[in-house]
Structures are given as C-alpha cells and as structure tokens.
Design an enzyme around this catalytic site. Structure first.
Site, PDB file in Angstrom:
ATOM      1  N   ASP A   7       4.642  50.832 -61.757  1.00 57.64           N
ATOM      2  CA  ASP A   7       3.450  49.996 -61.507  1.00 57.64           C
ATOM      3  C   ASP A   7       2.211  50.879 -61.654  1.00 57.64           C
ATOM      4  O   ASP A   7       2.288  52.113 -61.603  1.00 57.64           O
ATOM      5  CB  ASP A   7       3.485  49.366 -60.107  1.00 57.64           C
ATOM      6  CG  ASP A   7       2.277  48.439 -59.856  1.00 57.64           C
ATOM      7  OD1 ASP A   7       1.911  47.684 -60.776  1.00 57.64           O
ATOM      8  OD2 ASP A   7       1.689  48.496 -58.765  1.00 57.64           O
ATOM      9  N   SER A   8       1.063  50.210 -61.785  1.00 55.18           N
ATOM     10  CA  SER A   8      -0.197  50.950 -61.847  1.00 55.18           C
ATOM     11  C   SER A   8      -0.466  51.656 -60.517  1.00 55.18           C
ATOM     12  O   SER A   8      -1.267  52.582 -60.464  1.00 55.18           O
ATOM     13  CB  SER A   8      -1.341  49.977 -62.133  1.00 55.18           C
ATOM     14  OG  SER A   8      -1.413  49.026 -61.082  1.00 55.18           O
ATOM     15  N   CYS A  70       4.720  45.367 -62.858  1.00 54.18           N
ATOM     16  CA  CYS A  70       3.267  45.225 -63.004  1.00 54.18           C
ATOM     17  C   CYS A  70       3.040  44.130 -64.034  1.00 54.18           C
ATOM     18  O   CYS A  70       3.444  44.277 -65.196  1.00 54.18           O
ATOM     19  CB  CYS A  70       2.683  46.547 -63.494  1.00 54.18           C
ATOM     20  SG  CYS A  70       0.915  46.472 -63.808  1.00 54.18           S
ATOM     21  N   GLU A 162      -5.439  49.065 -52.924  1.00 54.84           N
ATOM     22  CA  GLU A 162      -5.221  50.499 -53.210  1.00 54.84           C
ATOM     23  C   GLU A 162      -6.012  51.376 -52.231  1.00 54.84           C
ATOM     24  O   GLU A 162      -5.582  52.449 -51.853  1.00 54.84           O
ATOM     25  CB  GLU A 162      -5.623  50.831 -54.654  1.00 54.84           C
ATOM     26  CG  GLU A 162      -4.681  50.293 -55.716  1.00 54.84           C
ATOM     27  CD  GLU A 162      -3.360  51.046 -55.806  1.00 54.84           C
ATOM     28  OE1 GLU A 162      -3.343  52.285 -55.763  1.00 54.84           O
ATOM     29  OE2 GLU A 162      -2.308  50.368 -55.908  1.00 54.84           O
ATOM     30  N   CYS A 194       0.655  38.991 -59.679  1.00 47.14           N
ATOM     31  CA  CYS A 194       0.339  40.421 -59.605  1.00 47.14           C
ATOM     32  C   CYS A 194       1.197  40.955 -58.475  1.00 47.14           C
ATOM     33  O   CYS A 194       1.254  40.347 -57.399  1.00 47.14           O
ATOM     34  CB  CYS A 194      -1.143  40.620 -59.299  1.00 47.14           C
ATOM     35  SG  CYS A 194      -1.545  42.329 -58.838  1.00 47.14           S
ATOM     36  N   HIS A 196       0.815  43.300 -56.514  1.00 46.65           N
ATOM     37  CA  HIS A 196       0.105  43.679 -55.289  1.00 46.65           C
ATOM     38  C   HIS A 196      -0.017  42.487 -54.327  1.00 46.65           C
ATOM     39  O   HIS A 196      -0.142  42.667 -53.125  1.00 46.65           O
ATOM     40  CB  HIS A 196      -1.312  44.183 -55.591  1.00 46.65           C
ATOM     41  CG  HIS A 196      -1.390  45.585 -56.112  1.00 46.65           C
ATOM     42  ND1 HIS A 196      -0.910  45.952 -57.343  1.00 46.65           N
ATOM     43  CD2 HIS A 196      -1.896  46.727 -55.555  1.00 46.65           C
ATOM     44  CE1 HIS A 196      -1.140  47.247 -57.531  1.00 46.65           C
ATOM     45  NE2 HIS A 196      -1.734  47.746 -56.458  1.00 46.65           N
TER      46      HIS A 196
HETATM   47  N1  DGL Z   1       0.430  45.283 -59.662  1.00 49.53           N
HETATM   48  C1  DGL Z   1      -0.300  45.128 -60.890  1.00 49.53           C
HETATM   49  C2  DGL Z   1       0.049  43.761 -61.488  1.00 49.53           C
HETATM   50  O1  DGL Z   1       1.097  43.222 -61.174  1.00 49.53           O
HETATM   51  C3  DGL Z   1      -1.731  45.410 -60.625  1.00 49.53           C
HETATM   52  C4  DGL Z   1      -2.502  45.695 -61.837  1.00 49.53           C
HETATM   53  C5  DGL Z   1      -3.744  46.509 -61.624  1.00 49.53           C
HETATM   54  O2  DGL Z   1      -3.609  47.725 -61.456  1.00 49.53           O
HETATM   55  O3  DGL Z   1      -4.831  45.933 -61.724  1.00 49.53           O
HETATM   56  O4  DGL Z   1      -0.681  43.215 -62.278  1.00 49.53           O
END
Ligand code: DGL
Length: 270
Positions: A7-8, A70, A162, A194, A196
């Site tokens: 993931d990011s 992600c 974050e 997403c 998150h």
């Molecule tokens: N968890 C990522 C997603 O599912 C977040 C992306 C981001 O870093 O903006 O899109």
C-alpha cells in the site's frame, strides 16, 4: 511461502489484518510506501513508477504473489503492470474485483455477461486518482447493468489518517458524505474504495445512516485470496518470515500501525 501486501501507507494494514486472520499459516510481508503517501493526488505515471518499485521490493523478499492493497495503485497502475511488466512466474492482484463481485452477487470467476442486480444506486468513496480513473465503473460495467454510481473524491482523508489526526479525518469523512448526499440523496449501498477508509468505517456508516449497506474490502479480499491460493498454491513464494517494511520513518509508522491495529507492530526500513 510468503505473500506480499503493498500500500502507499497505512491503509493496507486493514487488508493485512483480515488476510492474517483468514490465513494464519501464511507469512505476509507488508510494504507501506509511507515516504510517498498519499498516492491519490499523484498522476498515473507517478503511481506506476512507485508501485512497480514497491512490488520489486516485495519480490526481493521472496513474495511471488503481491496484493496491491491500494485502490489508487490498482486503478492507476495494475492493468499496465499486468499487460507489460509482470514476469510469467509472478502475480500481482488488485483489490477491486472481490468488492465488485460481492456487490454484483457473483461467484469468483463468473464471467457471464452483465446482468441486472439488486442495488441500483451506489455511492463510491475513493481518492481523487481512483475516482478520475473510473476503474470502478469500468469493472462494474463488465458485470452489471443499470447501476447508477455517484463517486465522491475524498480529498484529505488519507493525509489525515497518515498523520494520525483522526479528528480531522472524521470531519472530512462527514463533509464528503454530505457532498455525496447532495448528489445522490438515497444511495442503497456505499463502497469504501480506499483501503484507508475501513479505519473510519463507523463514521461512514453513521453519516450515511443505518439503511445504507457499506461495502469495505478487507474481508472480501481475504476470502478471495484464500480461494485463489487453494487454486494456485504454487504462488506462495519462497520467503518464510513475516515482515513489516516501510519507506518512511519506521518508528513513526510503527507507532501509528500499533494504534490502528491495536497490537504491537514493528516496521523496518525497506
Ligand atoms: N490506501 C490507498 C487506496 O486504497 C490510499 C491511496 C493514497 O495514498 O492516496 O487508495
């Protein structure tokens, strides 16, 4: 026999938690590209470069199969990666399809033509990059007809999570839900597009009301991965150790991860 989860940043931990519970015998190697989060405000080339770099790191850790936990990477980079970059002995899978299969009442691998499904009005909450890719609508159109999707780009929510600023994250979620409801007053279902957002699932549900069914990815992805590994056990790579890797500051990322998963998580430098 390790499997990689990418993931990011911290959002993929919601998926990691579910896959670990579903497949306790599999060691997972998690990589969060926290140094470059959020991805949702980047362009597709940028997301592709960062995602391929992350996946290579997970291959180096012995994971032949990598799950892009992600949506932004799945939306902006996965198709290009699968078409021209992933070698034959490796696999990279995204997180959309299990969600869309659940929404459209399909079993895995049911490739029959699109048909009418029960839900007609769907709210999609996702990052700006995922919304502008229209990848959800594309995948949905392969499976269902007559579904009206209203997408809400949820700027700022990933950054707030974050940063560990959950008060700001909650205020942003409520204002994005209000904005969505102005465009679609009565959605039947809402997709948290997403990884998150499951960390804010109660807030989404509260703001949407009890009549809206909220679909979130972690458990759906876990079921789908379990099913995949029964069919393709050879995709368990040679890595044996469970690991948490980050491109960011391991101490800071460990503290946030421990707070989110409510258990001790120790990240190492990727
Ligand atoms: N968890 C990522 C997603 O599912 C977040 C992306 C981001 O870093 O903006 O899109």
């Amino acid at each position: 026999m390790a499997v990689g989860i990418f993931d990011s940043g911290l959002g993929g931990l919601t998926v990691l938690d579910a896959v670990e519970k579903r497949l306790p015998e599999v060691p997972f190697v998690y990589l969060g590209d926290n140094a470059h989060a959020p991805y949702g405000v980047r362009d597709a080339d940028d997301v592709y470069e960062l995602t391929t770099r992350g996946v290579e790191r997970l291959w180096a850790a012995g994971c032949d199969l990598v799950i892009l936990a992600c949506n932004t990477a799945s939306a902006a980079a996965l198709r290009r990666m699968q078409e021209s970059w992933v070698p034959r002995d490796k696999r990279v899978l995204g997180v959309f399809v299990p969600l869309i299969e659940a929404l459209t009442e399909r079993e895995w691998g049911d490739n029959s033509p699109p048909r009418e499904v029960q839900v007609k009005h769907v709210a999609l909450f996702a990052t700006p990059a995922t919304v502008s890719s229209r990848a959800f609508q594309r995948e949905l159109a392969f499976r269902a007809i007559g579904v009206d999707v209203e997408a809400q780009s949820c700027g700022g929510v990933v950054d707030a999570i974050e940063e560990g600023d959950m008060i700001l994250a909650e205020a942003l979620v409520r204002s994005h839900v209000d904005a969505l409801k102005r465009k679609m007053p009565d959605p039947q279902a809402a997709i948290l597009g997403c990884t998150h957002y499951p960390l804010m699932q109660n807030i989404f549900q509260d703001a949407l009301g009890p009549d809206v069914e909220v679909y979130s990815q972690p458990n759906l992805v876990a079921e789908s991965l379990a099913d995949y590994l029964t069919r393709r056990p050879e995709m368990l790579g040679e890595g044996a150790a469970k690991q948490f890797l980050t491109t960011g500051d391991p101490k800071r990322v460990s503290a946030r991860a421990t707070q989110f998963l409510r258990r001790e998580i120790t990240f190492e430098q990727a």
